[in-house]
Design a protein around this motif. Structure first.
Motif, PDB file in Angstrom:
ATOM      1  N   SER A  85       0.814  -1.222   0.000  1.00  0.00           N
ATOM      2  CA  SER A  85       0.000   0.000   0.000  1.00  0.00           C
ATOM      3  C   SER A  85       0.845   1.270   0.000  1.00  0.00           C
ATOM      4  O   SER A  85       0.381   2.323  -0.450  1.00  0.00           O
ATOM      5  CB  SER A  85      -0.921   0.005   1.220  1.00  0.00           C
ATOM      6  N   SER A  86       2.080   1.180   0.478  1.00  0.00           N
ATOM      7  CA  SER A  86       2.962   2.352   0.483  1.00  0.00           C
ATOM      8  C   SER A  86       3.691   2.548  -0.835  1.00  0.00           C
ATOM      9  O   SER A  86       4.349   3.583  -1.027  1.00  0.00           O
ATOM     10  CB  SER A  86       3.986   2.225   1.620  1.00  0.00           C
ATOM     11  N   GLU A  87       3.622   1.584  -1.741  1.00  0.00           N
ATOM     12  CA  GLU A  87       4.281   1.714  -3.044  1.00  0.00           C
ATOM     13  C   GLU A  87       3.417   2.561  -3.976  1.00  0.00           C
ATOM     14  O   GLU A  87       2.207   2.360  -4.078  1.00  0.00           O
ATOM     15  CB  GLU A  87       4.506   0.327  -3.672  1.00  0.00           C
ATOM     16  N   ALA A  88       4.050   3.491  -4.648  1.00  0.00           N
ATOM     17  CA  ALA A  88       3.303   4.409  -5.518  1.00  0.00           C
ATOM     18  C   ALA A  88       2.693   3.693  -6.713  1.00  0.00           C
ATOM     19  O   ALA A  88       1.652   4.118  -7.235  1.00  0.00           O
ATOM     20  CB  ALA A  88       4.222   5.526  -6.004  1.00  0.00           C
ATOM     21  N   GLU A  89       3.299   2.586  -7.165  1.00  0.00           N
ATOM     22  CA  GLU A  89       2.788   1.881  -8.339  1.00  0.00           C
ATOM     23  C   GLU A  89       1.549   1.057  -8.030  1.00  0.00           C
ATOM     24  O   GLU A  89       0.594   1.017  -8.825  1.00  0.00           O
ATOM     25  CB  GLU A  89       3.873   0.962  -8.931  1.00  0.00           C
ATOM     26  N   LEU A  90       1.534   0.375  -6.880  1.00  0.00           N
ATOM     27  CA  LEU A  90       0.436  -0.542  -6.569  1.00  0.00           C
ATOM     28  C   LEU A  90      -0.666   0.092  -5.726  1.00  0.00           C
ATOM     29  O   LEU A  90      -1.748  -0.487  -5.615  1.00  0.00           O
ATOM     30  CB  LEU A  90       0.983  -1.776  -5.843  1.00  0.00           C
ATOM     31  N   ALA A  91      -0.421   1.233  -5.119  1.00  0.00           N
ATOM     32  CA  ALA A  91      -1.449   1.872  -4.287  1.00  0.00           C
ATOM     33  C   ALA A  91      -2.712   2.226  -5.063  1.00  0.00           C
ATOM     34  O   ALA A  91      -3.820   2.097  -4.524  1.00  0.00           O
ATOM     35  CB  ALA A  91      -0.864   3.116  -3.611  1.00  0.00           C
ATOM     36  N   PRO A  92      -2.638   2.674  -6.332  1.00  0.00           N
ATOM     37  CA  PRO A  92      -3.886   2.993  -7.055  1.00  0.00           C
ATOM     38  C   PRO A  92      -4.814   1.810  -7.284  1.00  0.00           C
ATOM     39  O   PRO A  92      -5.989   2.004  -7.615  1.00  0.00           O
ATOM     40  CB  PRO A  92      -3.382   3.552  -8.398  1.00  0.00           C
ATOM     41  N   LEU A  93      -4.325   0.581  -7.115  1.00  0.00           N
ATOM     42  CA  LEU A  93      -5.179  -0.586  -7.323  1.00  0.00           C
ATOM     43  C   LEU A  93      -6.176  -0.789  -6.188  1.00  0.00           C
ATOM     44  O   LEU A  93      -7.098  -1.606  -6.318  1.00  0.00           O
ATOM     45  CB  LEU A  93      -4.320  -1.847  -7.471  1.00  0.00           C
ATOM     46  N   ALA A  94      -6.003  -0.089  -5.075  1.00  0.00           N
ATOM     47  CA  ALA A  94      -6.896  -0.272  -3.933  1.00  0.00           C
ATOM     48  C   ALA A  94      -8.323   0.160  -4.266  1.00  0.00           C
ATOM     49  O   ALA A  94      -9.294  -0.487  -3.844  1.00  0.00           O
ATOM     50  CB  ALA A  94      -6.371   0.506  -2.726  1.00  0.00           C
ATOM     51  N   TYR A  95      -8.475   1.235  -5.035  1.00  0.00           N
ATOM     52  CA  TYR A  95      -9.833   1.720  -5.341  1.00  0.00           C
ATOM     53  C   TYR A  95     -10.618   0.753  -6.227  1.00  0.00           C
ATOM     54  O   TYR A  95     -11.758   0.382  -5.877  1.00  0.00           O
ATOM     55  CB  TYR A  95      -9.751   3.106  -5.986  1.00  0.00           C
ATOM     56  N   PRO A  96     -10.097   0.337  -7.389  1.00  0.00           N
ATOM     57  CA  PRO A  96     -10.892  -0.628  -8.186  1.00  0.00           C
ATOM     58  C   PRO A  96     -11.140  -1.939  -7.472  1.00  0.00           C
ATOM     59  O   PRO A  96     -12.217  -2.542  -7.623  1.00  0.00           O
ATOM     60  CB  PRO A  96     -10.042  -0.830  -9.450  1.00  0.00           C
TER      61      PRO A  96
END
Length: 648
Positions: A301-312
């Motif tokens: 969750s702290s990684e900038a690349e994978l954090a946007p996947l939390a919303y979808p």
């Protein structure tokens, strides 16, 4: 002969001895193959000691020997080192030795069945995995074999296989990593189609390994994660479109007249197709994939690349929970709630989990008295669906209400230090009060009132702190509000959540230790009438400190039934109903001081509460008849009197 080769290699690594030993290694790897034994070959036969000596020496020493011949470092290395080496003369002279060693080792890996021997070979071959950069075909085969052992092996073999794959990805780069990510995800999906208690730990291990492998290349991991999460979204979209079409057809059916037989025949396959689309979502494979990506998003969750996947991912999980709003799928909804709570805690973003939980309290099954008896104890977190007969039992009602309270407490405790706690807890408090007013079960009322008191106490706790601050809600300082109290767990809801966790753990331990049926005795009375000895034994058993009401009348009634007609079915049904009611009295009074006020029957419906009294009145008639008969027997004979007294 083998000893002489080994001694020559140890002394100076002579090339002739190396080649002879690799030929012997090839014969050992192919020893016993169908049609592989050539009687004219030099090593067509060998003893077990020679076989063992060849295998151990080659696996332990050949990596260092080949590195010495190719003038490479004694350990380590990357793909670029081998690519540069392939243009040198040394590689042209000795590459066939490397290929022979790796190819024969792969062959024996496919033939072995002992997990310890396979694990030993993979542990040794891991040091030579860098050479696979020069042989792409061998690399793909090694990845396939290691993935098979990782997904289906036992003991230490899955761990060793994963370490081999991880080390290969580190040394060989993105080409190997992409194949490993795809293969591991496919292996995980194949393993999670059917889930039981023994498979849960293995699935958790596979998920942890997959999450660890994604750490090697976060940008590449995002591409794979986005693609697989999009696949899950497309499956859910198809199911949602079917559900909306179904609602439209129902609304049209009410307004328009019924269609012809031909149109009905066309609609039949569409309904079966709708069921198939729903099954694609409401199955273990789909839910476990959501669990896997939830773990990935929470871990990074702290990684900038994978954090946007939390919303979808949150949108998909919420859609899955609301797809079929039926009480049968409450276990699945609770799983979705837990996934959303994990994402919310990892990312620090608010997810409206309370709405999914509070909707569960409004089902009609919780507003009606249980018509299916006590039922079995239900573990809602180990299944996805509950049968229709289980929905009508008291055990399901209790498990449902307690699970909602526990998950709602966890959700509110997570935000119990937020400066906006009073606002976000307002709607849950109102709906909990409405449930207290609508339900007639006192146990559920007490549970909700405790939670409401804790929410009010936490609101007062936050409001006292809010009066002492001067910054605005959009100020960055609001993010650090009550940090010290959060570390110490000082809020009332956090402390209440700890007690509920302990209660849930005790309940789960009790389910694991024994599979006792709730109301097990009541299910036996419908088959046969118990004897007096069984009643005496049941009196000695624990009944939560309560006595069974009306035992004497029950005994005399059963004896008169035996005397009248043994094959009469109606008295048996009456006794069975009576016994069910008695069992309900006992089990429903675990938390009540008054055994009668805590019963579900009296709390839920008055007509059913009056039924036992009417049946007790019916019992008095056979009691009076038995007394008259006893008087007649006393006048006739003293022996008959003693027998009658003994039976009574």
């Amino acid at each position: 002969m083998v000893d002489s080769w080994c001694n020559e290699i140890r002394d100076g690594a002579k090339l002739g001895a190396v080649r002879s030993l690799l030929r012997a290694f090839r014969s050992a790897c192919h020893y016993g193959d169908d049609g592989g034994d050539d009687p004219t070959a030099k090593f067509s036969t060998m003893s077990s000691s020679v076989f063992n000596k060849i295998m151990l020496f080659v696996l332990n020493e050949m990596d260092g020997i080949l590195r010495g011949l190719l003038n490479l470092p004694p350990s380590g290395g990357k793909r670029e080192m081998v690519i540069d080496l392939m243009t040198t003369r040394r590689w042209k002279n000795y590459n066939h030795l490397v290929k022979s060693y790796l190819g024969n080792s792969l062959h024996v890996l496919n033939q072995m069945t002992d997990n310890e021997m396979i694990a030993f070979m993979l542990r040794r071959l891991k040091y030579s995995s860098v050479f696979l950069a020069a042989f792409p075909a061998l690399l793909r085969k090694y990845i396939k074999v290691a993935l098979h052992f990782w997904g289906t092996g036992s003991g230490a073999l899955p761990v060793v296989s994963f370490l081999f794959l991880r080390d290969s990805c580190i040394r060989l780069g993105s080409d190997c990593l992409d194949d490993c990510i795809k293969g591991m995800y496919k292996a995980y999906v194949l393993n999670c189609q059917f889930v039981n208690s023994t498979k849960l730990q293995h699935l958790q291990f596979l998920g942890n390994c997959f999450t660890e492998l994604l750490r090697l290349d976060i940008p590449s991991a995002y591409q794979h994660a986005f693609g697989y999460i999009r696949q899950l979204a497309m499956i859910l979209k198809e199911a949602l479109s079917c559900s909306t079409k179904k609602k439209k057809t129902k609304s049209k059916g009410k307004e328009e007249p019924s269609s012809s037989k031909k149109e009905k025949g066309k609609e039949a396959p569409s309904s079966s197709a709708k069921k198939e689309t729903f099954r694609k979502v409401y199955q273990w494979k789909y839910i476990n994939c959501l669990e896997l990506w939830t773990g990935v998003v929470c871990a990074y969750s702290s990684e900038a690349e994978l954090a946007p996947l939390a919303y979808p991912l949150t949108q998909i999980i919420t859609g899955v929970a609301r797809l079929v709003p039926s009480a049968c799928y409450f276990p699945l909804r609770l799983r979705c709630v837990r996934m959303l709570s994990r994402i919310s805690a990892a990312t620090g973003t608010f997810v409206p989990v309370s709405l999914l939980l509070l909707d569960m309290l409004e089902i009609k099954e919780l507003r009606k008295p249980p018509t299916g008896g006590a039922g079995k104890a239900v573990d809602l977190f180990s299944i996805l669906k509950v049968s229709k007969s289980t929905l009508k039992t008291r055990a399901f009602q209790e498990a449902c209400v307690f699970s909602v309270v526990e998950e709602l407490t966890e959700h509110l405790a997570q935000w119990s230090y937020s400066i906006a706690f009073m606002e976000l807890s307002f709607i849950p408090s109102v709906r909990l009060r409405n449930f207290c007013k609508s339900t007639k079960v006192e146990r559920f009322r007490r549970e909700m009132r405790r939670l409401i008191r804790q929410i009010e106490a936490n609101t007062d706790f936050i409001n006292k702190k809010r009066t002492k601050i001067s910054f605005l809600p959009n100020d960055p300082a609001a993010a650090s509000f009550l940090e010290d109290e959060k570390k110490s767990g000082a809020s009332p809801l956090s402390q209440y959540a700890v007690t509920l966790r302990q209660r849930a753990q005790e309940r789960n331990d009790a389910l694991m230790e024994s599979s006792v049926l709730v109301g097990d005795h009541s299910s036996k009375f419908g088959n046969e009438i118990t004897s007096d000895d069984e009643y005496d034994n049941s009196e000695n058993e624990e009944s939560n400190g309560l006595l069974l009401p009306g035992k004497d009348s029950k005994l005399t009634h059963q004896k008169d039934v035996k005397k009248k007609k043994k094959k009469n079915i109606e008295p048996l049904e009456e006794t069975a109903l009576d016994e069910d009611i008695i069992e309900d009295f006992i089990l429903s009074s675990d938390e009540d001081d008054n055994p009668v006020s805590g019963t579900v029957e009296e709390e839920d419906s008055e007509p059913e509460a009056a039924a036992p009294a009417q049946r007790n009145k019916k019992r008095k008639q056979p009691m009076e008849m038995s007394k008259d008969k006893a008087k007649l027997r006393n006048s006739k004979s003293k022996k008959m009197k003693k027998k009658a007294q003994g039976k009574l």
